[in-house]
Write an enzyme that holds these catalytic residues in place. Structure first.
Site, PDB file in Angstrom:
ATOM      1  N   ASP A  28       0.749  -1.238  -0.189  1.00  0.00           N
ATOM      2  CA  ASP A  28      -0.040   0.205   0.094  1.00  0.00           C
ATOM      3  C   ASP A  28       0.927   1.114   0.097  1.00  0.00           C
ATOM      4  O   ASP A  28       1.255   1.739   1.033  1.00  0.00           O
ATOM      5  CB  ASP A  28      -0.854  -0.001   1.184  1.00  0.00           C
ATOM      6  CG  ASP A  28      -1.911  -1.302   1.444  1.00  0.00           C
ATOM      7  OD1 ASP A  28      -1.486  -2.330   0.895  1.00  0.00           O
ATOM      8  OD2 ASP A  28      -2.922  -0.933   1.745  1.00  0.00           O
ATOM      9  N   GLU A  78      -4.127   1.941  -3.332  1.00  0.00           N
ATOM     10  CA  GLU A  78      -5.286   2.571  -2.848  1.00  0.00           C
ATOM     11  C   GLU A  78      -4.892   3.626  -1.976  1.00  0.00           C
ATOM     12  O   GLU A  78      -6.132   4.419  -1.407  1.00  0.00           O
ATOM     13  CB  GLU A  78      -6.053   1.530  -2.189  1.00  0.00           C
ATOM     14  CG  GLU A  78      -5.480   0.919  -0.591  1.00  0.00           C
ATOM     15  CD  GLU A  78      -6.418   0.412   0.331  1.00  0.00           C
ATOM     16  OE1 GLU A  78      -7.642   0.265   0.039  1.00  0.00           O
ATOM     17  OE2 GLU A  78      -6.223   0.163   1.303  1.00  0.00           O
ATOM     18  N   ASN A  79      -3.905   4.096  -1.344  1.00  0.00           N
ATOM     19  CA  ASN A  79      -3.702   5.255  -0.453  1.00  0.00           C
ATOM     20  C   ASN A  79      -2.863   6.131  -0.905  1.00  0.00           C
ATOM     21  O   ASN A  79      -2.252   7.118  -0.275  1.00  0.00           O
ATOM     22  CB  ASN A  79      -3.217   4.480   0.983  1.00  0.00           C
ATOM     23  CG  ASN A  79      -4.107   3.491   1.323  1.00  0.00           C
ATOM     24  OD1 ASN A  79      -3.432   2.283   1.704  1.00  0.00           O
ATOM     25  ND2 ASN A  79      -5.188   3.823   2.065  1.00  0.00           N
ATOM     26  N   ASN A  91     -10.450  -1.346  -0.361  1.00  0.00           N
ATOM     27  CA  ASN A  91     -11.618  -0.690   0.165  1.00  0.00           C
ATOM     28  C   ASN A  91     -11.655   0.880   0.070  1.00  0.00           C
ATOM     29  O   ASN A  91     -12.698   1.486   0.010  1.00  0.00           O
ATOM     30  CB  ASN A  91     -11.885  -1.121   1.630  1.00  0.00           C
ATOM     31  CG  ASN A  91     -10.499  -0.400   2.453  1.00  0.00           C
ATOM     32  OD1 ASN A  91      -9.494  -1.060   2.006  1.00  0.00           O
ATOM     33  ND2 ASN A  91     -10.814   0.095   3.464  1.00  0.00           N
ATOM     34  N   HIS A  92     -10.440   1.584  -0.296  1.00  0.00           N
ATOM     35  CA  HIS A  92     -10.180   2.879  -0.757  1.00  0.00           C
ATOM     36  C   HIS A  92     -10.488   3.125  -2.236  1.00  0.00           C
ATOM     37  O   HIS A  92     -10.274   4.469  -2.432  1.00  0.00           O
ATOM     38  CB  HIS A  92      -8.990   3.543   0.066  1.00  0.00           C
ATOM     39  CG  HIS A  92      -9.058   3.600   1.571  1.00  0.00           C
ATOM     40  ND1 HIS A  92      -9.768   4.550   2.212  1.00  0.00           N
ATOM     41  CD2 HIS A  92      -8.211   2.872   2.502  1.00  0.00           C
ATOM     42  CE1 HIS A  92      -9.605   4.327   3.419  1.00  0.00           C
ATOM     43  NE2 HIS A  92      -8.576   3.465   3.519  1.00  0.00           N
ATOM     44  N   HIS A 119      -6.951  -8.200  -0.048  1.00  0.00           N
ATOM     45  CA  HIS A 119      -7.054  -6.896   0.605  1.00  0.00           C
ATOM     46  C   HIS A 119      -7.647  -7.443   1.744  1.00  0.00           C
ATOM     47  O   HIS A 119      -9.088  -7.098   1.250  1.00  0.00           O
ATOM     48  CB  HIS A 119      -7.265  -5.814  -0.259  1.00  0.00           C
ATOM     49  CG  HIS A 119      -7.254  -4.521   0.184  1.00  0.00           C
ATOM     50  ND1 HIS A 119      -5.775  -4.032   0.346  1.00  0.00           N
ATOM     51  CD2 HIS A 119      -8.136  -3.449   0.852  1.00  0.00           C
ATOM     52  CE1 HIS A 119      -5.996  -2.771   0.682  1.00  0.00           C
ATOM     53  NE2 HIS A 119      -7.177  -2.488   1.050  1.00  0.00           N
ATOM     54  N   HIS A 150      -3.566  -4.162   3.171  1.00  0.00           N
ATOM     55  CA  HIS A 150      -4.684  -3.460   3.715  1.00  0.00           C
ATOM     56  C   HIS A 150      -4.382  -3.187   5.212  1.00  0.00           C
ATOM     57  O   HIS A 150      -4.554  -2.060   5.790  1.00  0.00           O
ATOM     58  CB  HIS A 150      -6.061  -4.111   3.599  1.00  0.00           C
ATOM     59  CG  HIS A 150      -7.034  -3.754   4.608  1.00  0.00           C
ATOM     60  ND1 HIS A 150      -7.734  -2.283   4.329  1.00  0.00           N
ATOM     61  CD2 HIS A 150      -7.726  -4.105   5.736  1.00  0.00           C
ATOM     62  CE1 HIS A 150      -8.478  -1.992   5.112  1.00  0.00           C
ATOM     63  NE2 HIS A 150      -8.624  -3.010   6.104  1.00  0.00           N
ATOM     64  N   HIS A 192      -1.215  -2.884   6.457  1.00  0.00           N
ATOM     65  CA  HIS A 192      -0.276  -1.867   6.417  1.00  0.00           C
ATOM     66  C   HIS A 192       0.926  -2.191   7.388  1.00  0.00           C
ATOM     67  O   HIS A 192       1.976  -1.501   7.525  1.00  0.00           O
ATOM     68  CB  HIS A 192      -0.719  -0.349   6.909  1.00  0.00           C
ATOM     69  CG  HIS A 192      -1.477   0.259   5.678  1.00  0.00           C
ATOM     70  ND1 HIS A 192      -1.890   1.574   5.938  1.00  0.00           N
ATOM     71  CD2 HIS A 192      -2.367  -0.267   4.650  1.00  0.00           C
ATOM     72  CE1 HIS A 192      -2.699   1.825   4.583  1.00  0.00           C
ATOM     73  NE2 HIS A 192      -2.932   0.882   3.995  1.00  0.00           N
TER      74      HIS A 192
HETATM   75 FE   LIG Z   1      -4.305   0.359   2.535  1.00  0.00          FE
HETATM   76 FE   LIG Z   2      -7.352  -1.127   2.678  1.00  0.00          FE
END
Ligand SMILES: [Fe+2]
Ligand SMILES: [Fe+2]
Length: 254
Positions: free
Chosen positions: A8, A39-40, A67-68, A147, A172, A174
């Site tokens: 991520d 995603e981040n 999810n982001h 994820h 996810h 992290h």
């Molecule tokens: Fe993430």
């Molecule tokens: Fe995530």
């Protein structure tokens, strides 16, 4: 074939360390294919078309999310710019494959590197997360970014897919986990690759903000932390004839 997967990428600190360190990783490990979770990448929340293209310009082949993925609405228009499995950059950004099938975007990308064909699948867990389609049944098909929140769900999908995919790589949470291994039937596995971003915080966010939220429960606007930036990834040595992994190595660069 040597495959690099980068965990991520969080905000500008994450993007900057990837830009600074990726060329040496590629050289040292003879990397052929690069996949990254993005995603981040937009200040911790989502990804924009411009940031996706910035990552592609660094040499990343496929970007996965989680999810982001919908945090920056522009990504929806970006997904809608392509049809089918074209090689355009829009098509090489994935959202989890087990979202409703009428959602924009794709969860699987099939590409080629020279003579070698590969597929990347992005899946999202269901435990302590939004309820999506069953990731186990959706995955029945090469390299999977799973994820998910729960370690048990991640380890289970590793065993479930062992021998059928080159790698199952968790994202996810992290935080890099020390359980990387090649499962008995040739699937490389790690529960979480770990974030590429600032570790002087709470999973990427300024620590004062998160600690404050735990103390008083008040809503707060999360901002990316800045210090102790690390790049976390794994390198998978893969037999291109069988698709099986020979080795998985965890990388942490500061
Ligand atoms: Fe993430
Ligand atoms: Fe995530």
């Amino acid at each position: 074939m040597q495959i690099l997967f980068i965990g991520d990428i969080f905000g500008r600190p994450g993007r900057t360390i990837v830009k600074d360190r990726l060329p040496e990783i590629v050289r040292q490990h003879g990397i052929d294919l690069i996949i990254a979770n993005g995603e981040n990448s937009a200040a911790g929340f989502g990804i924009t078309p411009a940031l996706a293209e910035e990552l592609f310009d660094l040499g990343i082949d496929v970007i996965t999310t989680g999810n982001h993925v919908w945090d920056k609405r522009e990504i929806i228009d970006y997904f809608q710019m392509v049809e089918g499995n074209g090689g355009g950059p829009q098509r090489r950004v994935l959202r989890p494959a087990n979202y409703p099938s009428d959602m924009p975007g794709w969860g699987v990308y099939e590409g080629r590197k020279g003579k070698i064909s590969y597929a990347v699948m992005n899946l999202q867990g269901r435990v302590f997360m939004a309820s999506n389609d069953d990731p186990f049944r959706v995955a029945d098909q090469l390299l999977v970014d799973f994820h998910a929140e729960a370690t048990s769900e991640k380890i289970s999908i590793g065993w479930y897919l062992d021998g059928r995919v080159t790698a199952v790589l968790g994202t996810h949470t992290h935080v890099p986990t020390a359980d990387e291994r090649v499962l008995p039937n040739g699937t490389a596995y790690v529960t979480d690759v770990g974030m590429t971003g600032p570790y002087d915080g709470v999973i990427g966010v300024k620590k004062e903000l998160v600690v404050g939220k735990f103390l008083n429960g008040m809503p707060v606007r999360f901002e990316p932390a800045t210090g102790d930036v690390r790049l976390c990834g794994v390198v998978i040595d893969c037999d291109e004839k069988t698709g099986k992994a020979r080795a998985i190595q965890r990388l942490t660069l500061c």
